[in-house]
Write an enzyme that holds these catalytic residues in place. Sequence first.
Site, PDB file in Angstrom:
ATOM      1  N   ARG A 119     -24.774  -1.028   8.053  1.00 36.73           N
ATOM      2  CA  ARG A 119     -24.504  -2.465   7.938  1.00 36.73           C
ATOM      3  C   ARG A 119     -25.008  -3.253   9.153  1.00 36.73           C
ATOM      4  NH1 ARG A 119     -19.970  -4.110   4.518  1.00 36.73           N
ATOM      5  NH2 ARG A 119     -20.774  -3.514   2.499  1.00 36.73           N
ATOM      6  N   LYS A 155       0.853  -1.192   0.000  1.00 41.47           N
ATOM      7  CA  LYS A 155       0.000   0.000   0.000  1.00 41.47           C
ATOM      8  C   LYS A 155       0.890   1.244   0.000  1.00 41.47           C
ATOM      9  CE  LYS A 155      -4.310   1.482   2.077  1.00 41.47           C
ATOM     10  NZ  LYS A 155      -5.458   1.046   2.872  1.00 41.47           N
ATOM     11  N   GLU A 196     -19.088  -4.226  10.986  1.00 43.96           N
ATOM     12  CA  GLU A 196     -19.934  -3.376  11.827  1.00 43.96           C
ATOM     13  C   GLU A 196     -21.012  -4.180  12.545  1.00 43.96           C
ATOM     14  OE1 GLU A 196     -19.054  -2.765   8.675  1.00 43.96           O
ATOM     15  OE2 GLU A 196     -17.854  -0.918   8.805  1.00 43.96           O
TER      16      GLU A 196
HETATM   17  C1  TPP Z   1     -18.523  -1.237   5.369  1.00 49.03           C
HETATM   18  C2  TPP Z   1     -17.300  -0.364   5.404  1.00 49.03           C
HETATM   19  N1  TPP Z   1     -16.689  -0.115   6.580  1.00 49.03           N
HETATM   20  C3  TPP Z   1     -15.602   0.677   6.618  1.00 49.03           C
HETATM   21  C4  TPP Z   1     -15.100   1.226   5.491  1.00 49.03           C
HETATM   22  C5  TPP Z   1     -13.916   2.157   5.556  1.00 49.03           C
HETATM   23  N2  TPP Z   1     -12.799   1.636   4.790  1.00 49.03           N
HETATM   24  C6  TPP Z   1     -12.498   2.088   3.570  1.00 49.03           C
HETATM   25  S1  TPP Z   1     -11.220   1.303   2.901  1.00 49.03           S
HETATM   26  C7  TPP Z   1     -11.002   0.338   4.245  1.00 49.03           C
HETATM   27  C8  TPP Z   1      -9.904  -0.658   4.282  1.00 49.03           C
HETATM   28  C9  TPP Z   1      -9.993  -1.604   3.146  1.00 49.03           C
HETATM   29  O1  TPP Z   1      -8.933  -2.474   3.195  1.00 49.03           O
HETATM   30  P1  TPP Z   1      -8.666  -3.455   1.981  1.00 49.03           P
HETATM   31  O2  TPP Z   1      -9.925  -4.128   1.594  1.00 49.03           O
HETATM   32  O3  TPP Z   1      -7.525  -4.305   2.341  1.00 49.03           O
HETATM   33  O4  TPP Z   1      -8.298  -2.488   0.806  1.00 49.03           O
HETATM   34  P2  TPP Z   1      -6.967  -1.582   0.657  1.00 49.03           P
HETATM   35  O5  TPP Z   1      -7.307  -0.244   1.257  1.00 49.03           O
HETATM   36  O6  TPP Z   1      -5.862  -2.241   1.381  1.00 49.03           O
HETATM   37  O7  TPP Z   1      -6.796  -1.517  -0.798  1.00 49.03           O
HETATM   38  C10 TPP Z   1     -11.945   0.648   5.216  1.00 49.03           C
HETATM   39  C11 TPP Z   1     -12.020   0.028   6.543  1.00 49.03           C
HETATM   40  C12 TPP Z   1     -15.768   0.954   4.286  1.00 49.03           C
HETATM   41  N3  TPP Z   1     -15.359   1.477   3.118  1.00 49.03           N
HETATM   42  N4  TPP Z   1     -16.853   0.166   4.269  1.00 49.03           N
END
Ligand code: TPP
Length: 633
Positions: free
Chosen positions: A396, A282, A368
């Site tokens: 959610r 990342k 959530e």
């Molecule tokens: C239901 C939900 N909860 C929280 C978030 C906030 N959020 C956005 S990106 C993320 C992390 C995602 O991690 P990953 O799937 O590994 O993707 P990366 O950012 O590493 O590409 C979170 C927690 C969200 N988008 N949706």
Amino acid sequence: MSLLEGIKGIEDVKRLPRERLQELCDEIRQRLIDVVSVTGGHIGAGLGVVELAAAVAYVFDSPRDRVVWDVGHQAYPWKILTGRNDRFPTLRQQGGISGFLRRDESPHDHFGAGHAGTAMSAAFGMAVARDLKGEHYDVVAIVGDGAMTCGLSYEGLNNAGHSARDLIVILNDNGMSIAPNVGAMSRYLSNVATNPLYNRVRDEVKRLTHRVDAMVGHGVQDFARRVEESLKNLVLPGVLFQELGLRYFGPVDGHDVRGLVESLEKLRQLKGPRLLHVLTQKGKGFPLEEPDREKFHARAPYDPTTGELRAAAGGPPLWTKVFGDAVTQLGGEHPELVVITAAMPSGTGANLFQKKWPERCFDVGIAEGHATTFAAGLATQGLRPVVAIYSTFLQRAYDNIVHDVAIQHLPVIFCLDRAGMVGDDGQTHMGLYDIAYLLAVPGMVLTAPKDGAELIGLLRCALARTDGPFAIRYPRDKAPAEPPPAAEVAPVPFGTWEVLRRGRSGVAILPVGAMCGPALQAATALAAEGLEVTVVNCRFLKPVDRATLEGLLKDHRLLVTVEDGVVTNGFGAYLAAMVQATAPEVRVVAHGAADRVYEHAPRARQLESQGLTAEGIAARVRALQAEEAAVRP
Ligand SMILES: Cc1ncc(C[n+]2csc(CCOP(=O)(O)OP(=O)(O)O)c2C)c(N)n1
């Protein structure tokens, strides 16, 4: 001319010789860093998937093949590769391209996203539709390791894995959610990449196989291969996915674009549900020397050469910080207080509590619903859970709120950051619905503070109650002023409103939470025109302050509620039904966000568009007063 200038659409990517793909990736990476340095946005995730996006664009045939990115915040390189490079500088700007995925933005955005964990289910839906219609194309879901902490991802996998339908899943594993990823799955995946035991076993078995092969011949070689397979299954990551019905491939280097192209080409030839595990970093290439990987997940405008933020924001603290400081201080007074976050420790301010009380803070992953039921379980044993989740993501957990918390009268405290208009994150992240959805929950206490001190007072009030859930909502904004330390703030008396200003015109404005400030300013402007209105801070949306309401009903004929939320089934609607039953001669008008989807724009502009400013409120009251005067002279 740079390679990127020649990329007007995905066809131009495909025309490149594969040995020039890395050059294109390097240009895209620089383009991301430059543009986001001006617009701000989710830079880290996109930088990590430049090569992956290029390889997917190169190998698959979008829009014929369906490519479904989970969350969508990592899709910036995909936007650049699929004909949106020219518009890329409008990212997250009003009227510009979205920071997430939207089907109406491009035929290459096959599924809208913003919330995590939806890709697997959506892609499987597409695969089934394809088969039912007798069509032929590939469906590719690209899912992060963070999204593998979402229950929804497993529901999709469970369904897709044993279907035998053609579906390609790419697991983009960077070890990060927003913060470092958490939980058993995360540990499992990192073992895959680094497990020395597996590597040793594999090498041993290979050596053995070849020796036996040389000595005895092919029969034994087959046998040895089978031994290798079983040994692999003992320690290989693929086991879990394989058991779920997906053929597992990988892990592969996610920054070797030619290697990725080759892997994807091979994968494309196969059939059935299959998963490619891709290791990425990342924020790869971001110029911060010692990058705090969490900080560049989403970043305000920065200097593109140093990565440092352009301007330190001055003024009063964000609501997030007020909450984080307050809950941390209250943690000292209440040893039974625990904080739960669903993968957003810094976004919610829970990180401040985590630092001081690490053993009492729980990051449960992007989960959530689980966070809520987990809190319910904690509450049954006498702990006082504070669940800190953005308004939009708490959607959610609706069933968990009703079924696990409310019906059992468990004292779980919900702190909803980003309630109201959220600005440039746009339509998927709007916190406009929580008033409507929480008012309907039996026994839910729903509150909104007008300032930081009141947030602390409401937290104290919540901690003093033990008979059911209590929610506190506040916006993505700065609080009106620096609050005093929590020790100096008294609890807000339960179920009370606060009369902020008294007027004699028979008109009252009833703002909720952060709308108190603009409502008071509107009252001042109206007073200057000779219209003296009452202003009441409706900090308890449920239960309402019956005594104050009855007082108002005696000498007011028009009540205008003001809420940073959708008016359909909102606070105004709730109050109107109540007033209608007891004082039908009093008119209640709900002033808030209209029932529609909102585009990304600065929060101030979004509020302005719905009249949720001092001027907007004054104009609405003026117009209503004129209407009233015409009807009841
Ligand atoms: C239901 C939900 N909860 C929280 C978030 C906030 N959020 C956005 S990106 C993320 C992390 C995602 O991690 P990953 O799937 O590994 O993707 P990366 O950012 O590493 O590409 C979170 C927690 C969200 N988008 N949706």
